[in-house]
Design a protein around this motif. Structure first.
Motif, PDB file in Angstrom:
ATOM      1  N   HIS A 266       0.866  -1.182   0.000  1.00 14.49           N
ATOM      2  CA  HIS A 266       0.000   0.000   0.000  1.00 14.49           C
ATOM      3  C   HIS A 266       0.901   1.229   0.000  1.00 14.49           C
ATOM      4  O   HIS A 266       1.866   1.286   0.768  1.00 14.49           O
ATOM      5  CB  HIS A 266      -0.878   0.026   1.254  1.00 14.49           C
ATOM      6  CG  HIS A 266      -1.944  -1.020   1.259  1.00 14.49           C
ATOM      7  ND1 HIS A 266      -3.189  -0.812   0.720  1.00 14.49           N
ATOM      8  CD2 HIS A 266      -1.954  -2.286   1.725  1.00 14.49           C
ATOM      9  CE1 HIS A 266      -3.924  -1.895   0.858  1.00 14.49           C
ATOM     10  NE2 HIS A 266      -3.196  -2.817   1.462  1.00 14.49           N
ATOM     11  N   VAL A 267       0.578   2.208  -0.849  1.00 13.80           N
ATOM     12  CA  VAL A 267       1.357   3.461  -0.853  1.00 13.80           C
ATOM     13  C   VAL A 267       0.413   4.636  -0.640  1.00 13.80           C
ATOM     14  O   VAL A 267      -0.823   4.479  -0.623  1.00 13.80           O
ATOM     15  CB  VAL A 267       2.158   3.642  -2.171  1.00 13.80           C
ATOM     16  CG1 VAL A 267       3.200   2.548  -2.323  1.00 13.80           C
ATOM     17  CG2 VAL A 267       1.237   3.706  -3.386  1.00 13.80           C
ATOM     18  N   THR A 268       1.018   5.820  -0.499  1.00 15.71           N
ATOM     19  CA  THR A 268       0.280   7.067  -0.321  1.00 15.71           C
ATOM     20  C   THR A 268      -0.880   7.154  -1.310  1.00 15.71           C
ATOM     21  O   THR A 268      -0.702   6.884  -2.499  1.00 15.71           O
ATOM     22  CB  THR A 268       1.232   8.261  -0.625  1.00 15.71           C
ATOM     23  OG1 THR A 268       2.549   7.923  -0.191  1.00 15.71           O
ATOM     24  CG2 THR A 268       0.739   9.536   0.014  1.00 15.71           C
ATOM     25  N   GLN A 330       5.428   9.389  -3.454  1.00 13.44           N
ATOM     26  CA  GLN A 330       4.741   8.253  -2.829  1.00 13.44           C
ATOM     27  C   GLN A 330       5.679   7.462  -1.939  1.00 13.44           C
ATOM     28  O   GLN A 330       6.844   7.277  -2.275  1.00 13.44           O
ATOM     29  CB  GLN A 330       4.215   7.285  -3.913  1.00 13.44           C
ATOM     30  CG  GLN A 330       3.174   7.893  -4.802  1.00 13.44           C
ATOM     31  CD  GLN A 330       2.784   6.964  -5.941  1.00 13.44           C
ATOM     32  OE1 GLN A 330       3.288   5.846  -6.062  1.00 13.44           O
ATOM     33  NE2 GLN A 330       1.890   7.437  -6.789  1.00 13.44           N
ATOM     34  N   SER A 331       5.152   6.994  -0.808  1.00 16.83           N
ATOM     35  CA  SER A 331       5.952   6.058  -0.006  1.00 16.83           C
ATOM     36  C   SER A 331       5.057   4.939   0.510  1.00 16.83           C
ATOM     37  O   SER A 331       3.826   5.081   0.568  1.00 16.83           O
ATOM     38  CB  SER A 331       6.644   6.784   1.140  1.00 16.83           C
ATOM     39  OG  SER A 331       5.732   7.629   1.776  1.00 16.83           O
ATOM     40  N   VAL A 333       3.046   2.604   2.854  1.00 17.65           N
ATOM     41  CA  VAL A 333       2.308   2.846   4.086  1.00 17.65           C
ATOM     42  C   VAL A 333       2.054   1.491   4.735  1.00 17.65           C
ATOM     43  O   VAL A 333       1.491   0.589   4.096  1.00 17.65           O
ATOM     44  CB  VAL A 333       0.955   3.539   3.769  1.00 17.65           C
ATOM     45  CG1 VAL A 333       0.139   3.743   5.035  1.00 17.65           C
ATOM     46  CG2 VAL A 333       1.180   4.856   3.035  1.00 17.65           C
ATOM     47  N   ARG A 335       0.243  -1.338   6.871  1.00 20.34           N
ATOM     48  CA  ARG A 335      -1.189  -1.592   7.171  1.00 20.34           C
ATOM     49  C   ARG A 335      -1.292  -2.730   8.166  1.00 20.34           C
ATOM     50  O   ARG A 335      -0.524  -3.658   8.116  1.00 20.34           O
ATOM     51  CB  ARG A 335      -1.940  -1.984   5.900  1.00 20.34           C
ATOM     52  CG  ARG A 335      -1.880  -0.906   4.893  1.00 20.34           C
ATOM     53  CD  ARG A 335      -3.249  -0.435   4.440  1.00 20.34           C
ATOM     54  NE  ARG A 335      -3.045   0.859   3.800  1.00 20.34           N
ATOM     55  CZ  ARG A 335      -3.893   1.863   3.859  1.00 20.34           C
ATOM     56  NH1 ARG A 335      -5.007   1.755   4.530  1.00 20.34           N
ATOM     57  NH2 ARG A 335      -3.630   2.988   3.241  1.00 20.34           N
TER      58      ARG A 335
END
Ligand code: NAD
Ligand code: TDX
Length: 335
Positions: A266-268, A330-331, A333, A335
């Motif tokens: 998952h990214v930004t 983007q980085s 994330v 979860r």
């Protein structure tokens, strides 16, 4: 018939030219394309000797006027097309999508040339996940991003030129396309080429967003149906009942490429990210009798994966620069 196709070094326009020359060998095709970062002459490999290729900008009014004067039909694909880019630098979107369209319709009205305008379902904004309604030609415009706002503006220019100047035009608004020769900045090719490179696919936000996928060749057969038999001044929505959420697309790509379906990040999330698009193509189907050929997303996606595996020389030159742009915004994330 002489046809001027703008933006045909890009994804949908290049596939349109290949389809046109395969099915209408008598067509005399001129391509106008600026060869921006999104254009690749290699996308016209195999047909370059059968067309006139003009490298130039749709925002160049004099050039556009000269080319439109020498054609019977304009099919306008050229655009800045990527939502993420429109969030970091909207200016070229205004210039190409609005000023470029203005130049083309002004020339088409002065020279009485038939014009077809390629647009997107994003002009209608987005839908809730559980909304039973889909977009129709009567849905009010409500664009979210700088990209979709400039596409909406370009559609409205065309509508005004039809009403005020009797421009001989049709408009089509299509849902998300997939297939060969799509730039690796876009969702599906980005993930396929990431997997080839051993990089985990990148999912924006929660990944619940839904897109209504259609194969690029189905988009283009619909465009020809509208040019051949559509009513002047009319708008037609193009879609193939292909709603899938982004998580399911990534899982399917991983599965088809022999990887674990859990192997993604998952990214930004995208700012202002539209939740869901869904097209009701009833008018196109019932009035003009068009039907899509590609009805099985899994098979269409497998063929697209096969194309990227076999055509690394086409996409490799754009991959590093694309990922460098994404890395700046983007980085991953947790979860
Ligand atoms: P793309 O970004 O792959 O290709 C765009 C092409 O236009 C490139 O070859 C580029 O060099 C050229 N171009 C850009 N600016 C130009 C300028 N100022 N003058 C001349 N040429 C210029 O885009 P695409 O995905 O093939 O989209 C084509 C059209 O279809 C666009 O109008 C887009 O809004 C519309 N559309 C796309 C989708 C989709 O899923 N990709 C869906 C619906 C509608
Ligand atoms: O790496 C990614 N991860 C991700 O989750 C990328 C690049 C995208 N996404 C998401 C965002 C969207 O919900 O996937 C979905 C599809 O993204 P894009 O390929 O950027 O397409 P979209 O923003 O839906 O717009 C596309 O369809 C309509 C085209 O780019 C437009 O030109 C067209 O008008």
């Amino acid at each position: 018939m002489r046809i001027l196709v703008t933006g045909a070094a890009g994804f949908i326009g290049s596939n349109f030219v290949h389809l046109t020359l395969a099915t209408r060998p008598e067509a005399q095709v001129t391509v106008l394309d600026a060869l921006t970062y999104a254009g690749a002459l290699a996308s016209l490999d195999g047909v370059l000797d059968r067309i006139d290729f003009v490298q130039g900008d749709v925002a160049d009014a004099a050039l556009v006027d000269r080319l439109v004067a020498a054609t019977d039909l304009v099919v306008h694909f050229a655009a800045e097309s990527h939502n993420d880019n429109s969030l970091t630098d909207p200016r070229p979107f205004v210039q190409t999508n609005l000023v470029g369209t203005y130049n083309l319709i002004e020339a088409a009205r002065h020279h009485r040339v038939r014009y077809h305008h390629i647009s997107t379902d994003e002009v209608y904004g987005d839908l809730e996940l559980d909304d039973p309604k889909r977009f129709t030609e009567d849905t009010p415009y409500n664009p979210s991003s700088p990209y979709s706002a400039t596409k909406a503006g370009s559609d409205l220019l065309v509508r005004a030129w039809v009403r005020s100047f009797d421009l001989q035009a049709t408009i089509s608004n299509c849902s998300n396309n997939y297939g060969p020769r799509q730039h690796v900045e876009k969702f599906i090719p980005r993930q396929i080429t990431n997997v080839i490179d051993g990089v985990r696919p990148k999912l924006y936000g929660e990944g619940l967003n839904v897109r209504d996928w259609i194969h690029v060749d189905d988009h283009n057969t619909a465009v020809w149906t509208i040019i051949d038999t559509g009513r002047i001044g009319e708008t037609y929505l193009i879609g193939a009942d292909g709603e899938v959420n982004n998580t399911d697309v990534i899982r399917l790509i991983l599965e088809l490429m022999g990887r674990s379906p859990e192997g993604y990040d998952h990214v930004t999330d995208r700012a202002g990210h539209d939740l869901r698009y869904a097209i009701d193509a009833g008018r196109l189907r019932t009035e003009l009798g068009w039907t899509p050929h590609y009805r099985n997303f899994r098979e269409g996606l497998q063929a697209t994966i096969d194309w990227y595996v076999a055509n690394e020389a086409w996409w490799r030159p754009m991959k590093d620069a694309t990922e460098a742009k994404y890395a700046a915004t983007q980085s991953v994330v947790a979860r």
